[in-house]
Design a protein around this motif. Sequence first.
Motif, PDB file in Angstrom:
ATOM      1  N   PRO A  13     -40.147  10.418 -21.074  1.00 41.43           N
ATOM      2  CA  PRO A  13     -40.427   9.027 -21.453  1.00 41.43           C
ATOM      3  C   PRO A  13     -40.206   8.037 -20.299  1.00 41.43           C
ATOM      4  CG  PRO A  13     -39.126  10.102 -23.140  1.00 41.43           C
ATOM      5  CD  PRO A  13     -39.170  11.043 -21.968  1.00 41.43           C
ATOM      6  N   LEU A  14     -41.110   7.084 -20.200  1.00 41.43           N
ATOM      7  CA  LEU A  14     -40.998   6.012 -19.210  1.00 41.43           C
ATOM      8  C   LEU A  14     -40.346   4.789 -19.852  1.00 41.43           C
ATOM      9  CD1 LEU A  14     -44.543   6.080 -17.549  1.00 41.43           C
ATOM     10  CD2 LEU A  14     -42.417   6.922 -16.562  1.00 41.43           C
ATOM     11  N   SER A  15     -39.592   4.059 -19.055  1.00 41.41           N
ATOM     12  CA  SER A  15     -39.051   2.793 -19.541  1.00 41.41           C
ATOM     13  C   SER A  15     -40.205   1.832 -19.797  1.00 41.41           C
ATOM     14  CB  SER A  15     -38.092   2.198 -18.505  1.00 41.41           C
ATOM     15  OG  SER A  15     -38.831   1.754 -17.373  1.00 41.41           O
ATOM     16  N   THR A  16     -39.940   0.787 -20.558  1.00 38.63           N
ATOM     17  CA  THR A  16     -40.971  -0.215 -20.845  1.00 38.63           C
ATOM     18  C   THR A  16     -41.481  -0.843 -19.553  1.00 38.63           C
ATOM     19  OG1 THR A  16     -39.936  -0.663 -22.980  1.00 38.63           O
ATOM     20  CG2 THR A  16     -41.466  -2.322 -22.142  1.00 38.63           C
ATOM     21  N   ALA A  17     -40.581  -1.172 -18.638  1.00 42.26           N
ATOM     22  CA  ALA A  17     -40.983  -1.787 -17.360  1.00 42.26           C
ATOM     23  C   ALA A  17     -41.828  -0.829 -16.532  1.00 42.26           C
ATOM     24  CB  ALA A  17     -39.745  -2.219 -16.572  1.00 42.26           C
ATOM     25  N   SER A  18     -41.452   0.448 -16.514  1.00 47.90           N
ATOM     26  CA  SER A  18     -42.207   1.448 -15.752  1.00 47.90           C
ATOM     27  C   SER A  18     -43.600   1.637 -16.337  1.00 47.90           C
ATOM     28  CB  SER A  18     -41.467   2.785 -15.737  1.00 47.90           C
ATOM     29  OG  SER A  18     -40.263   2.682 -15.038  1.00 47.90           O
ATOM     30  N   ILE A 110     -49.719   4.312  -7.021  1.00 46.05           N
ATOM     31  CA  ILE A 110     -48.705   4.980  -7.845  1.00 46.05           C
ATOM     32  C   ILE A 110     -47.500   5.347  -6.978  1.00 46.05           C
ATOM     33  CG2 ILE A 110     -48.184   7.054  -9.199  1.00 46.05           C
ATOM     34  CD1 ILE A 110     -51.113   6.948 -10.206  1.00 46.05           C
ATOM     35  N   GLU A 111     -47.769   5.914  -5.809  1.00 45.02           N
ATOM     36  CA  GLU A 111     -46.677   6.316  -4.911  1.00 45.02           C
ATOM     37  C   GLU A 111     -45.806   5.122  -4.509  1.00 45.02           C
ATOM     38  OE1 GLU A 111     -47.973  10.160  -2.377  1.00 45.02           O
ATOM     39  OE2 GLU A 111     -49.147   8.355  -1.948  1.00 45.02           O
ATOM     40  N   LYS A 112     -46.398   3.950  -4.393  1.00 45.79           N
ATOM     41  CA  LYS A 112     -45.630   2.751  -4.017  1.00 45.79           C
ATOM     42  C   LYS A 112     -44.600   2.372  -5.086  1.00 45.79           C
ATOM     43  CE  LYS A 112     -49.329   0.754  -1.235  1.00 45.79           C
ATOM     44  NZ  LYS A 112     -50.426  -0.231  -1.229  1.00 45.79           N
ATOM     45  N   LEU A 113     -44.805   2.834  -6.307  1.00 43.30           N
ATOM     46  CA  LEU A 113     -43.871   2.525  -7.389  1.00 43.30           C
ATOM     47  C   LEU A 113     -42.621   3.409  -7.369  1.00 43.30           C
ATOM     48  CD1 LEU A 113     -46.338   2.052 -10.398  1.00 43.30           C
ATOM     49  CD2 LEU A 113     -45.298   0.272  -8.979  1.00 43.30           C
ATOM     50  N   TYR A 114     -42.680   4.548  -6.692  1.00 44.56           N
ATOM     51  CA  TYR A 114     -41.575   5.513  -6.737  1.00 44.56           C
ATOM     52  C   TYR A 114     -40.208   4.932  -6.387  1.00 44.56           C
ATOM     53  CZ  TYR A 114     -45.130   9.270  -6.979  1.00 44.56           C
ATOM     54  OH  TYR A 114     -46.165  10.089  -7.342  1.00 44.56           O
ATOM     55  N   PRO A 115     -40.062   4.173  -5.293  1.00 43.93           N
ATOM     56  CA  PRO A 115     -38.712   3.687  -4.955  1.00 43.93           C
ATOM     57  C   PRO A 115     -38.081   2.793  -6.032  1.00 43.93           C
ATOM     58  CG  PRO A 115     -40.187   3.446  -3.078  1.00 43.93           C
ATOM     59  CD  PRO A 115     -41.037   3.823  -4.260  1.00 43.93           C
ATOM     60  N   SER A 116     -38.885   1.984  -6.683  1.00 46.45           N
ATOM     61  CA  SER A 116     -38.360   1.056  -7.677  1.00 46.45           C
ATOM     62  C   SER A 116     -38.333   1.628  -9.097  1.00 46.45           C
ATOM     63  CB  SER A 116     -39.197  -0.226  -7.697  1.00 46.45           C
ATOM     64  OG  SER A 116     -39.197  -0.825  -6.432  1.00 46.45           O
ATOM     65  N   PHE A 117     -39.129   2.677  -9.335  1.00 45.65           N
ATOM     66  CA  PHE A 117     -39.258   3.246 -10.683  1.00 45.65           C
ATOM     67  C   PHE A 117     -39.110   4.769 -10.613  1.00 45.65           C
ATOM     68  CE2 PHE A 117     -41.609  -0.723 -10.555  1.00 45.65           C
ATOM     69  CZ  PHE A 117     -41.123  -1.388 -11.677  1.00 45.65           C
ATOM     70  N   PRO A 118     -37.865   5.247 -10.538  1.00 52.81           N
ATOM     71  CA  PRO A 118     -37.645   6.690 -10.398  1.00 52.81           C
ATOM     72  C   PRO A 118     -38.182   7.515 -11.566  1.00 52.81           C
ATOM     73  CG  PRO A 118     -35.546   5.519 -10.619  1.00 52.81           C
ATOM     74  CD  PRO A 118     -36.613   4.490 -10.509  1.00 52.81           C
ATOM     75  N   ASP A 119     -38.330   6.910 -12.745  1.00 54.62           N
ATOM     76  CA  ASP A 119     -38.893   7.667 -13.869  1.00 54.62           C
ATOM     77  C   ASP A 119     -40.378   7.964 -13.648  1.00 54.62           C
ATOM     78  OD1 ASP A 119     -39.291   4.908 -14.223  1.00 54.62           O
ATOM     79  OD2 ASP A 119     -39.088   4.984 -16.398  1.00 54.62           O
ATOM     80  N   ILE A 120     -41.082   7.109 -12.903  1.00 58.21           N
ATOM     81  CA  ILE A 120     -42.482   7.385 -12.550  1.00 58.21           C
ATOM     82  C   ILE A 120     -42.535   8.525 -11.530  1.00 58.21           C
ATOM     83  CG2 ILE A 120     -44.569   6.447 -11.448  1.00 58.21           C
ATOM     84  CD1 ILE A 120     -43.826   3.727 -12.713  1.00 58.21           C
TER      85      ILE A 120
END
Length: 191
Positions: A13-18, A110-120
Amino acid sequence: MNELKIFLDRLSPLSTASWEKFSNLFTVKTLTKGEFYIREGQMAKEIGFLNSGILRAFYQSEDGIEYNKHFFIPHCFIGGYASLTSKKTNVINQQALTDCELLVANYADIEKLYPSFPDIERISRLLAEQFFIQKEQREIEIVLMDSEQRYKIFQKDFPSLEQHIPQYHIASYLGITPTQLGRIRRKIAKR
């Protein structure tokens, strides 16, 4: 988007923000029957999620013979994953066997989101693990199983696909001729 959310939640599951950040990267794309999602020799830039339709992944030899590697049915990710991750040209074709609807996103975004959104990033890793397991299982089938065993696995993995695609595509996937596939079908029907 609902099917994508369900698919991802089953993985992790992803967080709402993610989910908000991730889902905003995707747009709808349609392919008509026969159209290619990606071709050999192209650089893959986007990843797609198949909402409806059927695609095949195949290699083509220098003399034009096609070898079906995989079929994609809803709901799954598609794209030149090796090209996306290696930054090398794609070596496999992906073609629509029916009209298709996809959700597509730029993979670099998508890869740019990795540092801020570890669940992604975790979802991405889990998908990579799934791709690896599927690839290994397919290799085992081709090397260690006979054509009838491979056909039975095909029927289990793709239960209604035979009604929607030509027999020669299935035969190619199994590594046999359409005539051999016909014999296997008749043999099974007699049991």
